[in-house]
Design a protein around this motif. Structure first.
Motif, mmCIF file in Angstrom:
data_model
loop_
_atom_site.group_PDB
_atom_site.id
_atom_site.type_symbol
_atom_site.label_atom_id
_atom_site.label_comp_id
_atom_site.label_asym_id
_atom_site.label_seq_id
_atom_site.Cartn_x
_atom_site.Cartn_y
_atom_site.Cartn_z
ATOM 1 N N VAL A 12 2.016 6.996 -6.594
ATOM 2 C CA VAL A 12 0.981 8.009 -6.876
ATOM 3 C C VAL A 12 1.520 9.399 -6.532
ATOM 4 N N TRP A 13 2.220 9.475 -5.406
ATOM 5 C CA TRP A 13 2.766 10.763 -4.931
ATOM 6 C C TRP A 13 3.767 11.322 -5.949
ATOM 7 N N ILE A 14 4.686 10.468 -6.407
ATOM 8 C CA ILE A 14 5.703 10.917 -7.375
ATOM 9 C C ILE A 14 5.008 11.306 -8.696
ATOM 10 N N ARG A 15 4.007 10.524 -9.070
ATOM 11 C CA ARG A 15 3.280 10.809 -10.311
ATOM 12 C C ARG A 15 2.596 12.172 -10.246
ATOM 13 N N TYR A 32 19.259 9.217 -0.771
ATOM 14 C CA TYR A 32 18.068 9.521 0.048
ATOM 15 C C TYR A 32 17.292 8.234 0.368
ATOM 16 N N VAL A 33 17.009 7.432 -0.671
ATOM 17 C CA VAL A 33 16.209 6.225 -0.403
ATOM 18 C C VAL A 33 17.032 5.167 0.348
ATOM 19 N N LEU A 34 18.338 5.137 0.087
ATOM 20 C CA LEU A 34 19.175 4.165 0.807
ATOM 21 C C LEU A 34 19.260 4.518 2.293
ATOM 22 N N VAL A 52 11.809 -2.254 2.691
ATOM 23 C CA VAL A 52 11.802 -2.625 1.273
ATOM 24 C C VAL A 52 11.176 -1.503 0.423
ATOM 25 N N VAL A 53 10.276 -0.713 1.028
ATOM 26 C CA VAL A 53 9.579 0.332 0.251
ATOM 27 C C VAL A 53 10.578 1.331 -0.342
ATOM 28 N N PRO A 54 11.481 1.939 0.477
ATOM 29 C CA PRO A 54 12.473 2.832 -0.141
ATOM 30 C C PRO A 54 13.410 2.089 -1.101
ATOM 31 N N PHE A 97 12.672 -0.371 -3.024
ATOM 32 C CA PHE A 97 11.918 -0.533 -4.275
ATOM 33 C C PHE A 97 12.008 0.771 -5.092
ATOM 34 N N ASN A 98 11.897 1.904 -4.397
ATOM 35 C CA ASN A 98 12.047 3.194 -5.086
ATOM 36 C C ASN A 98 13.469 3.387 -5.581
ATOM 37 N N GLY A 99 14.428 2.819 -4.844
ATOM 38 C CA GLY A 99 15.823 2.877 -5.283
ATOM 39 C C GLY A 99 16.014 2.146 -6.601
ATOM 40 N N SER A 102 9.804 21.127 -7.375
ATOM 41 C CA SER A 102 9.188 19.801 -7.343
ATOM 42 C C SER A 102 10.124 18.821 -6.661
ATOM 43 N N ARG A 103 11.396 18.855 -7.044
ATOM 44 C CA ARG A 103 12.376 17.924 -6.457
ATOM 45 C C ARG A 103 12.457 18.106 -4.936
ATOM 46 N N LYS A 104 12.477 19.365 -4.522
ATOM 47 C CA LYS A 104 12.600 19.604 -3.078
ATOM 48 C C LYS A 104 11.313 19.239 -2.334
ATOM 49 N N LEU A 105 10.165 19.461 -2.978
ATOM 50 C CA LEU A 105 8.914 19.091 -2.304
ATOM 51 C C LEU A 105 8.795 17.569 -2.182
ATOM 52 N N VAL A 106 9.254 16.847 -3.221
ATOM 53 C CA VAL A 106 9.269 15.372 -3.121
ATOM 54 C C VAL A 106 10.218 14.972 -1.992
ATOM 55 N N HIS A 107 11.363 15.648 -1.939
ATOM 56 C CA HIS A 107 12.376 15.378 -0.911
ATOM 57 C C HIS A 107 11.799 15.583 0.503
ATOM 58 N N ILE A 108 11.078 16.682 0.687
ATOM 59 C CA ILE A 108 10.545 16.992 2.030
ATOM 60 C C ILE A 108 9.399 16.048 2.393
ATOM 61 N N THR A 109 8.477 15.867 1.443
ATOM 62 C CA THR A 109 7.230 15.177 1.810
ATOM 63 C C THR A 109 7.322 13.655 1.800
ATOM 64 N N SER A 110 8.057 13.070 0.852
ATOM 65 C CA SER A 110 7.965 11.606 0.755
ATOM 66 C C SER A 110 8.566 10.920 1.977
ATOM 67 N N GLY A 111 9.707 11.408 2.446
ATOM 68 C CA GLY A 111 10.314 10.800 3.633
ATOM 69 C C GLY A 111 9.461 11.027 4.873
ATOM 70 N N THR A 112 8.922 12.239 4.981
ATOM 71 C CA THR A 112 8.094 12.566 6.152
ATOM 72 C C THR A 112 6.853 11.669 6.191
ATOM 73 N N LEU A 113 6.191 11.551 5.038
ATOM 74 C CA LEU A 113 4.989 10.702 5.001
ATOM 75 C C LEU A 113 5.346 9.246 5.266
ATOM 76 N N PHE A 114 6.501 8.831 4.762
ATOM 77 C CA PHE A 114 6.910 7.438 4.975
ATOM 78 C C PHE A 114 7.084 7.140 6.476
ATOM 79 N N VAL A 115 7.756 8.050 7.172
ATOM 80 C CA VAL A 115 7.951 7.853 8.625
ATOM 81 C C VAL A 115 6.583 7.760 9.327
ATOM 82 N N PHE A 138 0.836 -1.202 0.000
ATOM 83 C CA PHE A 138 0.000 0.000 0.000
ATOM 84 C C PHE A 138 0.876 1.261 0.000
ATOM 85 N N VAL A 139 1.914 1.271 0.843
ATOM 86 C CA VAL A 139 2.783 2.456 0.937
ATOM 87 C C VAL A 139 3.576 2.621 -0.370
ATOM 88 N N ALA A 140 3.996 1.501 -0.964
ATOM 89 C CA ALA A 140 4.745 1.589 -2.225
ATOM 90 C C ALA A 140 3.864 2.181 -3.327
HETATM 91 C C1 LIG Z 1 14.260 13.841 -5.090
HETATM 92 C C2 LIG Z 1 14.596 13.216 -3.815
HETATM 93 C C3 LIG Z 1 15.726 13.469 -3.167
HETATM 94 C C4 LIG Z 1 16.762 14.355 -3.650
HETATM 95 O O1 LIG Z 1 17.345 15.055 -2.631
HETATM 96 C C5 LIG Z 1 13.617 12.294 -3.197
HETATM 97 C C6 LIG Z 1 13.428 10.995 -3.934
HETATM 98 C C7 LIG Z 1 12.223 10.281 -3.432
HETATM 99 C C8 LIG Z 1 12.042 8.877 -3.950
HETATM 100 C C9 LIG Z 1 12.060 8.756 -5.446
HETATM 101 C C10 LIG Z 1 10.743 8.285 -3.433
HETATM 102 C C11 LIG Z 1 10.792 7.897 -1.988
HETATM 103 C C12 LIG Z 1 9.499 7.268 -1.578
HETATM 104 C C13 LIG Z 1 9.431 6.935 -0.106
HETATM 105 C C14 LIG Z 1 10.430 5.901 0.280
HETATM 106 C C15 LIG Z 1 8.045 6.433 0.292
HETATM 107 C C16 LIG Z 1 7.027 7.541 0.359
HETATM 108 C C17 LIG Z 1 5.673 7.017 0.776
HETATM 109 C C18 LIG Z 1 4.656 8.083 1.036
HETATM 110 C C19 LIG Z 1 3.417 7.484 1.615
HETATM 111 C C20 LIG Z 1 4.374 8.986 -0.102
#
Ligand SMILES: C/C(=C\CO)CCC[C@H](C)CCC[C@H](C)CCCC(C)C
Ligand SMILES: Nc1ccn([C@@H]2O[C@H](COP(=O)(O)OP(=O)(O)OP(=O)(O)O)[C@@H](O)[C@H]2O)c(=O)n1
Length: 349
Positions: A127-130, A219-221, A177-179, A181-183, A146-159, A120-122
């Motif tokens: 969807v979030w990246i899309r 970041y994902v590692l 495994v979720v990060p 998989f994104n790796g 966009s890159r920075k907003l993905v950077h701020i939000t995806s990790g925060t939401l994951f935690v 579900f989280v993956a």
């Molecule tokens: C652009 C990024 C860093 C550069 O400094 C961030 C890359 C993010 C990854 C492609 C996606 C990471 C996804 C998270 C592991 C899971 C997020 C889940 C959440 C519920 C949206």
């Protein structure tokens, strides 16, 4: 037959029959927690505890969780869990077979629960990246923002999704495994095996796919490592991710906008505005994580108790981020590394 046992000054009841539908078994809430047992006084009842996993065998270290006992029970019920849907083990004292059958059923249930949550989280991450890919493509967001907003939000939401996973010891590895998989996606995009320029644009600085093999891959590692190593009962991991996601991300956004003047004397590529924003946002996000996991009973540090540690970690990470060493150490590596090391020094868990 119920028997009373004592652990860390708190009395528990062990035993009493188990119901096959173990998912419906609830521990008692704090409000119903104080009951009297015949022959005892002031006994706190925290639900039915497995005869196979008494508190002293489940407790590997402070706050660490067993498959059956939530931290609030291990800690003498400082707080009741806010997610009562997690299975609670109960077992018949003296009925080993039934207890074993239930333990097996719960283990397989935890595994399927964890795999479903991870899936579900993956999917949520895709969807979030899309969404950011679409917003960048339509010109709503610039590539950098966009890159920075993905950077701020995806990790925060994951935690924030960590509490959805079960209490099984393997849950952290399934979550990690979720990060990863994104790796794999980043490697495929970064090496050109998978050609998706819109996705590359939303995640990179200049639109060069090879960029994804540096900052975003680190970041994902880092996220995966913190999940597997520290998980939700350890503040240093939260510190690493708060400073990497919130701190470093906000420094960039604020620094680019308000940091044209007042550059740092030791690094003219960075500004006081960016560093102050990093410090404040690091403090706020880490305090938020601490409050969240404390409220759910995973850690025993409140925000007030943790304030000096939170400030120390944020200061150290801000200082490292400000140094002119970007060319050798990516911020996505140096910031979480320093935050977790300082976190391990200042927080006991
Ligand atoms: C652009 C990024 C860093 C550069 O400094 C961030 C890359 C993010 C990854 C492609 C996606 C990471 C996804 C998270 C592991 C899971 C997020 C889940 C959440 C519920 C949206
Ligand atoms: N303490 C900081 C950090 C960043 N910035 C601003 O944000 C920009 C990007 O900083 P940084 O994130 O360190 O740059 P990159 O390494 O290019 O980006 P990333 O870390 O995302 O890879 C800098 O040029 C600067 O304008 C700043 O003013 N003060």
């Amino acid at each position: 037959m119920a028997t009373a046992t004592s652990f860390r000054g708190t009395n528990y009841i062990v035993g009493e029959p188990i119901l096959p539908r173990h998912r419906n078994i609830r521990t008692s809430s704090p409000s119903t927690a104080k009951k009297r047992l015949p022959g005892t006084s002031n006994v706190k009842v925290h639900g039915v505890i497995s005869a196979r996993a008494p508190p002293h065998t489940s407790l590997r270290r402070k706050n660490e969780r067993s498959t059956s006992l939530p931290p609030c029970i291990l800690q003498g019920n400082r707080k009741a869990p806010k997610f009562p849907s997690r299975p609670r083990v109960a077992a018949c004292a003296g009925n080993e077979d039934l207890a074993q059958a239930v333990t097996v059923a719960i283990s397989s249930n935890s595994l399927s629960q964890d795999i479903s949550i991870a899936a579900f989280v993956a999917v949520a991450a895709l969807v979030w990246i899309r969404l950011f890919k679409k917003l960048t493509k339509e010109g709503v967001l610039s590539q950098k923002l966009s890159r920075k907003l993905v950077h701020i939000t995806s990790g925060t939401l994951f935690v924030l999704t960590w509490p959805l996973f079960s209490e099984a010891p393997n849950a952290r590895f399934i979550a990690a495994v979720v990060p990863l998989f994104n790796g794999i996606r980043l490697v495929l995009l970064g090496t050109g095996v998978w050609n998706d320029p819109a996705a590359v644009n939303s995640l990179s600085r200049e639109g060069d796919p090879r960029e994804l093999l540096r900052g975003p891959l680190y970041y994902v590692l880092i996220m995966s490592t913190c999940t597997a190593v520290f998980w939700r009962n350890s503040v240093p991991g939260m510190a690493a991710l708060a400073l990497m996601c919130g701190g470093d991300g906000i420094a960039d956004i604020v620094g680019r906008r308000y940091g044209k003047v007042h550059k740092l004397p030791w690094n003219t590529g960075k500004s006081w505005a960016g560093s102050i924003a990093m410090f404040i946002s690091g403090v706020v996000l880490l305090a938020g994580f601490v409050a969240y996991f404390d409220a759910l009973g995973y850690i025993s540090h409140g925000v007030i108790d943790s304030a000096p540690g939170i400030i120390a970690v944020s200061l150290a990470a801000t200082l490292v981020e400000s140094l002119p060493v970007n060319r050798f150490f990516d911020d996505n590596f140096s910031v979480p590394l320093v935050a977790s090391v300082v976190g391990m020094l200042v927080f006991s868990t």
